[in-house]
Design a protein around this motif. Structure first.
Motif, PDB file in Angstrom:
ATOM      1  N   VAL A 109       0.821  -1.210   0.000  1.00 63.07           N
ATOM      2  CA  VAL A 109       0.000   0.000   0.000  1.00 63.07           C
ATOM      3  C   VAL A 109       0.856   1.262   0.000  1.00 63.07           C
ATOM      4  N   SER A 110       2.031   1.189   0.590  1.00 61.57           N
ATOM      5  CA  SER A 110       2.826   2.412   0.660  1.00 61.57           C
ATOM      6  C   SER A 110       3.826   2.535  -0.475  1.00 61.57           C
ATOM      7  N   THR A 111       4.008   1.476  -1.282  1.00 58.56           N
ATOM      8  CA  THR A 111       5.017   1.592  -2.360  1.00 58.56           C
ATOM      9  C   THR A 111       4.618   0.973  -3.695  1.00 58.56           C
ATOM     10  N   LYS A 112       3.569   0.151  -3.765  1.00 58.47           N
ATOM     11  CA  LYS A 112       3.344  -0.624  -4.997  1.00 58.47           C
ATOM     12  C   LYS A 112       1.897  -0.652  -5.469  1.00 58.47           C
ATOM     13  N   LEU A 113       1.104   0.305  -5.036  1.00 61.68           N
ATOM     14  CA  LEU A 113      -0.334   0.274  -5.341  1.00 61.68           C
ATOM     15  C   LEU A 113      -0.685   1.358  -6.349  1.00 61.68           C
ATOM     16  N   TYR A 114      -1.314   0.964  -7.434  1.00 60.06           N
ATOM     17  CA  TYR A 114      -1.855   1.965  -8.352  1.00 60.06           C
ATOM     18  C   TYR A 114      -3.043   2.672  -7.706  1.00 60.06           C
ATOM     19  N   LEU A 115      -3.312   3.878  -8.178  1.00 59.53           N
ATOM     20  CA  LEU A 115      -4.454   4.635  -7.656  1.00 59.53           C
ATOM     21  C   LEU A 115      -5.767   3.874  -7.863  1.00 59.53           C
ATOM     22  N   THR A 116      -5.791   3.019  -8.864  1.00 57.10           N
ATOM     23  CA  THR A 116      -6.985   2.226  -9.171  1.00 57.10           C
ATOM     24  C   THR A 116      -7.099   0.966  -8.334  1.00 57.10           C
ATOM     25  N   GLY A 117      -6.148   0.748  -7.415  1.00 52.92           N
ATOM     26  CA  GLY A 117      -6.141  -0.512  -6.669  1.00 52.92           C
ATOM     27  C   GLY A 117      -5.458  -1.630  -7.423  1.00 52.92           C
TER      28      GLY A 117
END
Lengths: 633, 633
Positions: free
Chosen positions: B301-309
Motif C-alpha cells: 500500500v505504501s510503495t506498490k499500489l496503483y491509484l486504481t487498486g
C-alpha cells in the motif's frame, strides 16, 4: 577531378587525426584502461581459453554462441588504437588472440567454438538464434581493421577463409542455400571485406544474405522443421498469447527488406541490418534498397528515437517499441543500439549526401554512446535509460558482453566519423580538433580543425596546401543550431546551405582560415504530445549535449524537482567536472508520506543543476532525469 | 453474547442481499452474458472436452496445466449466482461440468488432465511451475461454493478426495513431503474446506504448505535435480544476466513467509499466498504470521499500489516492480491481481478489525476490478493500464484465461465483501443497497441499506428487529472522505471513530434509521515525488471512483490535454453513460510534427471531460489517461 573518390565515404583512418580536448582523453582511456580491462575479462571469463577447444561436457564455462564476437570487437578496437601509435603490449595481446583464433579455425574455414565443442555436428542448423554468422561478421570487421592498422595479414587471411566457407555454404547448391542470419552483422562486414580485398563475391554474398530475408517459404521455419527442436532461445512462453508472429519481426524477417518500412524488433539487429543495406545501396546503386533505408530511417527518427540518440525502448526484448513509446526509467536504449545507429547514420550520409544523418549521429555519439562507459573506461551501461530511480549503475562486465568492446571500437575509430570524402571535396561531419588529409588535383590537402566543441561553438579550420586548390568544403550546420556566423580569411562569408551543409566551393589559397561560430545558448526541448512518457516535461540541451539532473548536484531526489517554466537557463563552466553545466531556477517539492494525496506537495525555491547526460552515474548512485517536470503553480 | 461469532468474518452469503443500482445490473450481466460467454469459451476452447481424457499425442488443443482452474472458477462463479435464485440452464451446465470432473479424477483422488494424458507419470514432479496445486485450490473453492449454494455434495466430495490425496502426498512420509506450490492458491482454499467441513487436517495441511516455503535446502532445486530438466516455463534467458535469483522471488520462495517483508514476484501468486496466510493467522492466532501479513500489506500500500487498486506493475513477469515503480501506459495491474488484493484485504480486515483494509478493497473493487470486464460482460482486460496509447482494448478470451472467470466469481460473491460479522455486532464495509441478517441475543436482526453510492454519498440504513437489541454497528468511514454527517433517528449522532469505523454501539429500537452522508466533491489527487511515472500530474477522484479522460469525450488525443492547475472540478451527471462525469477547464496542445522541438507546443483552451476509469474502453479504441498533465504557462 581524377583523384575525386568514386563515391562518398570516410577517409582512410591514416589520413585523419583526432587531437581533441573532448575526445583524445577518452580515446587514451580506451587504450590505457578499457582495452586492458576488457582483455582481462576475456582472459578470465573464458573467451580466450575457449579458443583452445579444450572444453568438454561437464566442464565449467561452456563456450557461448557469441563469444567470438567479444574477442573480435576487442581486436577491432585494439587495431584502431594500434593504427595511431606503437603499443607493444597491446600488439602482442592482439597477436596472441589471433593465434588462438587460428587454432580454433577448422581446416574448411569454420570458426565457432560453441558448435565445435558443445554442439558438434549442428553448425548452421539454427541460423535464427545461434549467432554463427554474427560472430563471423565481427571477425571479418576485426580482420579488415587489423590489416589496415598493422599491415599484418594473418587475421585477414583467417576471415577470408571463413567468408569463403560462408560463401560456399550459403551459395547455390550449398548446405544453407537461401539461409541468412538471425542477428545481422555479417552483411556490413562483407562489404568491408569487399572493399579491403576487391573481391566482388563478398559483396554478392552480402546482397544475397540481405535479399534472402523475409521470404516465404520461411527459411527459419524450414530449419526448425529439419532440426525438430526449437531454437537456442526457445519459445518465449509469455509472449505467445499476444504476438505469435513477433519473432519474425524480432529478427527483421517479417518481409523482404526492400518492402520494410517500420523499424521493428531487436534494435541492434535492426540497425546492423540497415547499415549493411545502406552499404549495399551505395555500392550497387540499388534505388529500392536506398528507398527502404530512407523509409526505415524516417520511421526511427520521427517515432522511435530518444533525445539522447538511444533507440530500442523495449527492455523485455531489447527491441523497438511501438511508435512514440519512449519510456524513461524503464526504457532500454542499449549502448550497442546507439552505436549501431551511429554506424547506420554514417552510411546513410554517404549514400545520400545529406547532413541530417550526421545530426543524429552526433546526437547519439555525444549522449547515448558516451554514456555507455564510465569516465575511467572500466564500467559499462548496457541499457541507457533517460531517468533513474537511484538503483542504476554501470557494471564491470556482462554475461552478454557486446557493449563494452563495441564502445571501445567506436571511440577508437572516431576518425571514420569526423569527415566524409566527397567527389567534389570534403564534408566536415563532426567538429573535432585535428585534421583530415586528402589528394586534390595532384596536391595533398590538409584541413585542420581547432575547437573547444562541444563546450564552445567556435570552430577554426585551416586549409593547408602547397598551391591553391579548388574544392568544396562542406561544413555541417547542426540541426540544433538556430543560426551561425561564418568567416573566410577573417571576412564574413555567405555560404549556401545545401542538404544541411554550408558549402564553401572555392579555390583555397594555402593557409586560408575558416571560422564557423555556432551559438551555444542552452535551450529547452519539448516532446511531441504523442511521446506520452515525457510530454509536458522539459529537457535541456546545449549544442549537441543533452543534460540531466543528478541527485548528487541537487541535494535530494531528482523527482522532487520542477523547473520554473519562465526561468532563464544559465550555462556555467564547471572546472571540477570538466564540463559546462546548465543551471535553472525551480522548486523542490517536499515528499509526502503516502503514495497519493489530495494535497498538492509543498514546495520551496531551489536552483536546479544539470550536467551532461553522458557524464551521469560517475559519482555514485542516485536519482537522475533528463526530462524534468515544470512547476504548475 | 452467546451468538456472537468467535471471530470476525463475512456473513454467510445466504444472509446478505445485494439489491443495488450500481451492482445488481452488473451481477445480472454476469449471469446472463458473462457466464454463458465463458461457458461457450470453455466448451469450444477444449477445457470441457479435455476432461474426457481422450487427448492423445499429436491431437490438437493439448490440455494445458491450468485448464482445471478455468473450469473451477467458472463453476464457483456460477454457484454464487445459483445461490441467489433458480437458473435451471446454468444449474444443468454446472452439473455437467462436475460430472466431467468426476470422470477425470483418478481412483486415488488425483485430478489434472495435463499430467494424466500429456505427461503421465510426472505428477507432482514440477511443483514450481506446473500448477497442479493451483488447480486443486480452485477446485476446492468451487466445491465449497457449490455445496453452500446448492446443498449438492458431488463436487465437495470430489475435492475432498483431491485434498486428501494432497494431504497424503505432502504429509510426513508422502512422496512430496516438504513440497509446496509454485503458484499459491490452495492455501486459502484449504482454509475454506476446513471451515466447510470442520476437518482440522485441511487447516494443518494449509499451514504446512505455507511454512514449507522459502526454506533451504530448497525444494524446487531438489525437484529439478531429481527431474533432471528445467521446469515447465524453462530458464528465461534474458533474465539470467541481471537477476539469477529472481525465480525464487517470483514465486515468493526466497525466504520463509514469516520473514518476508517486501511484496515481490508474480503479483497474483503473492496476494493469493498472503490471503492464505491471513486466513491461517486468523484461525491459529499466530502472531508472527499476522505480523508478516501486516508488513507485506504496508509494503504494497505504501510503495506498490496503483491509484486504481491495481498491483503488479511489471508486464514482463506479471510481477511487482520495485517500490514506487508504477508505470502507466506500460504498466500491468492484472485484473486477477486486483481481485486477489480484494480477497486479501477482506481477510486482513477480519484479522485486524481495521477499516483501512476495506478502504483499499473498495478502491480496487470500484476501479481496477470492474475495469476488467466490458459493460456487456463478454470482453476482458488482462492488464489494466492507467493510460493507453490508443491500441488497448478488451479481448473475448485469453490462452491463459484466469481473469474472466475470476471477475465473474468476485462480482457474483459481492455479499462476502459488503459486511463483516463482528463479535459485538456488524461492520458495514461497502455501501451497497440491500441488507445483512444476523442473530443477536436470540433475535434475528436485519440491517438494510439504501443508497445511490458511488454516485451519491447518502447512505440510509435501517435496523430491523422484533424487539430492541444491543449491538455495535460499525460504519466504515472511507479514507477518501474528508468529513461526514451522521444521524440516528433523524438526530445528529456523534459516533466515536475506532480503527476507521464510526462505531454506533447502542440498543437499537426496531426500525431505527441511520443516515450517513459522505461528501462527494470531486478532488484532485497528487502522487508522491517518488512515483516517477506520474508525479507532477493530477488525477481526479470522486468518492471511491477514480476518473480518466478518454479520447472519445475529448475530441482528440488525451496526451494533448493539460488541466488548468487552478480550475474547479465540476461533477456532471451523465444519464447517457449512467455515471457522474467530472469536467475541468484546461488546454489542448497542438501536435508538433517532430518528436522533439525547442518550441513549446501551441495551446488552446478546452473543457476536459473525465469518466470513471472502470468504464473506459467501452466505446471503441482511443487514448486514455488517469493521470493528467497540468498546464505550466
Amino acid at each position: 577531378m581524377s583523384e575525386a573518390p568514386a563515391r562518398r565515404g570516410p577517409l582512410p583512418i591514416a589520413d585523419v587525426v583526432v587531437d581533441d580536448a573532448f575526445w583524445s582523453p577518452r580515446r587514451e582511456t580506451v587504450r590505457t584502461r578499457a582495452l586492458p580491462h576488457q582483455e582481462h575479462q576475456l582472459r578470465t571469463g573464458g573467451q580466450f581459453e575457449a579458443l583452445k577447444l579444450a572444453w568438454r561436457p561437464g566442464d565449467e564455462r561452456e563456450p557461448h554462441i557469441f563469444w567470438e564476437s567479444d574477442v573480435a570487437k576487442w581486436i577491432e578496437a585494439a587495431s584502431y588504437t594500434l593504427a595511431r601509435g606503437h603499443d607493444p603490449d597491446l600488439d602482442a595481446s592482439v597477436d596472441e588472440a589471433i593465434a588462438l583464433l587460428e587454432g580454433a579455425q577448422g581446416p574448411d574455414g569454420y570458426l565457432n567454438v560453441h558448435f565445435t565443442v558443445v554442439r558438434p555436428g549442428e553448425r548452421f542448423t539454427d541460423l535464427r538464434d545461434a549467432h554463427e554468422l554474427y560472430c563471423a561478421g565481427h571477425l571479418i570487421e576485426a580482420g579488415v581493421a587489423h590489416h589496415a592498422a598493422t599491415g599484418k595479414t594473418r587475421l585477414l587471411d583467417l576471415v577470408r577463409r571463413l567468408a569463403d566457407l560462408v560463401d560456399r555454404e550459403f551459395g547455390p547448391g550449398g548446405s544453407c542455400e537461401g539461409g541468412y542470419d538471425g542477428h545481422p552483422e555479417i552483411e556490413l562486414a562483407l562489404v568491408k571485406l569487399y572493399r579491403a580485398t576487391g573481391e566482388r563475391r563478398y559483396l554478392d554474398l552480402s546482397l544475397r544474405l540481405v535479399d534472402s530475408r523475409g521470404r516465404d517459404p520461411h527459411y527459419f521455419a524450414a530449419e526448425r522443421d529439419r532440426r525438430g527442436t526449437e531454437g537456442f532461445f526457445g519459445p518465449h512462453f509469455l509472449d505467445r498469447p499476444t504476438r505469435p508472429e513477433w519473432y519474425r519481426e524480432y529478427v527483421q524477417d517479417h518481409a523482404p527488406v526492400r518492402e520494410q518500412s517500420e523499424a521493428v524488433g531487436h534494435a541492434v539487429r535492426a540497425v546492423y541490418l540497415y547499415a549493411g543495406m545502406a552499404d549495399l545501396a551505395l555500392e550497387t546503386g540499388d534505388a529500392a534498397l536506398r528507398a527502404a533505408c530512407e523509409r526505415l530511417w524516417d520511421d526511427v527518427v520521427s517515432t522511435k528515437l530518444y533525445l539522447t540518440g538511444g533507440i530500442g525502448a523495449d527492455p523485455s526484448r531489447e527491441a523497438f517499441g511501438p511508435a512514440y513509446h519512449l519510456p524513461v526509467t524503464d526504457g532500454y536504449a542499449e549502448t550497442c543500439a546507439a552505436i549501431g545507429l551511429v554506424m547506420w547514420a554514417r552510411r546513410m550520409g554517404a549514400l545520400t549526401g545529406e547532413a541530417k544523418y550526421a545530426d543524429v549521429l552526433e546526437r547519439a555519439l555525444y549522449n547515448g554512446v558516451v554514456s555507455g562507459a564510465s569516465a575511467d573506461g572500466t564500467r559499462y551501461f548496457y541499457p541507457n535509460p533517460l531517468a533513474s530511480d537511484g538503483t542504476v549503475e554501470r557494471s564491470e562486465w556482462f554475461d552478454c558482453a557486446c557493449c563494452p568492446p563495441n564502445y571501445a571500437r567506436l571511440v577508437a575509430s572516431l576518425e571514420e566519423y569526423a569527415y566524409t570524402a566527397d567527389p567534389d571535396g570534403l564534408a566536415v561531419e563532426l567538429y573535432v580538433s585535428g585534421s583530415a588529409r586528402f589528394d586534390r588535383d595532384g596536391a595533398s590537402v590538409r584541413v585542420s580543425q581547432s575547437t573547444e566543441y562541444p563546450w564552445d561553438g567556435r570552430v577554426a579550420l585551416t586549409v593547408d596546401t602547397e598551391t591553391p586548390v579548388a574544392f568544396a568544403l562542406r561544413l555541417r550546420l547542426p540541426d540544433w543550431a538556430p543560426s551561425h556566423t561564418l568567416t573566410v580569411g577573417g571576412e564574413p562569408f555567405e555560404a549556401p546551405l545545401e542538404s544541411g551543409y554550408l558549402v564553401l566551393d572555392r579555390t583555397w589559397a594555402p593557409g586560408t582560415e575558416v571560422v564557423l561560430d555556432l551559438p551555444m545558448a542552452p535551450t529547452r526541448v519539448h516532446a511531441a504530445p504523442a511521446v506520452a512518457a515525457v510530454h509536458g516535461r522539459t529537457a535541456i540541451q546545449r549544442g549537441p549535449i543533452v543534460y540531466c539532473a543528478e541527485e548528487i548536484d541537487n541535494a535530494g531526489p531528482v523527482p522532487d524537482l520542477a523547473v520554473d517554466p519562465h526561468a532563464a537557463l544559465r550555462a556555467v563552466p564547471d572546472p571540477d567536472l570538466g564540463v559546462v553545466r546548465v543551471d535553472v531556477d525551480g522548486v523542490r517539492e517536499r515528499p509526502i508520506d503516502s503514495l497519493y494525496s489530495t494535497e498538492r506537495p509543498a514546495a520551496e525555491p531551489t536552483v536546479i543543476r544539470t550536467v551532461p547526460y553522458y557524464s551521469w552515474a560517475n559519482r555514485g548512485k542516485g536519482t537522475m532525469a533528463v526530462w524534468l517536470r515544470e512547476s504548475a503553480r
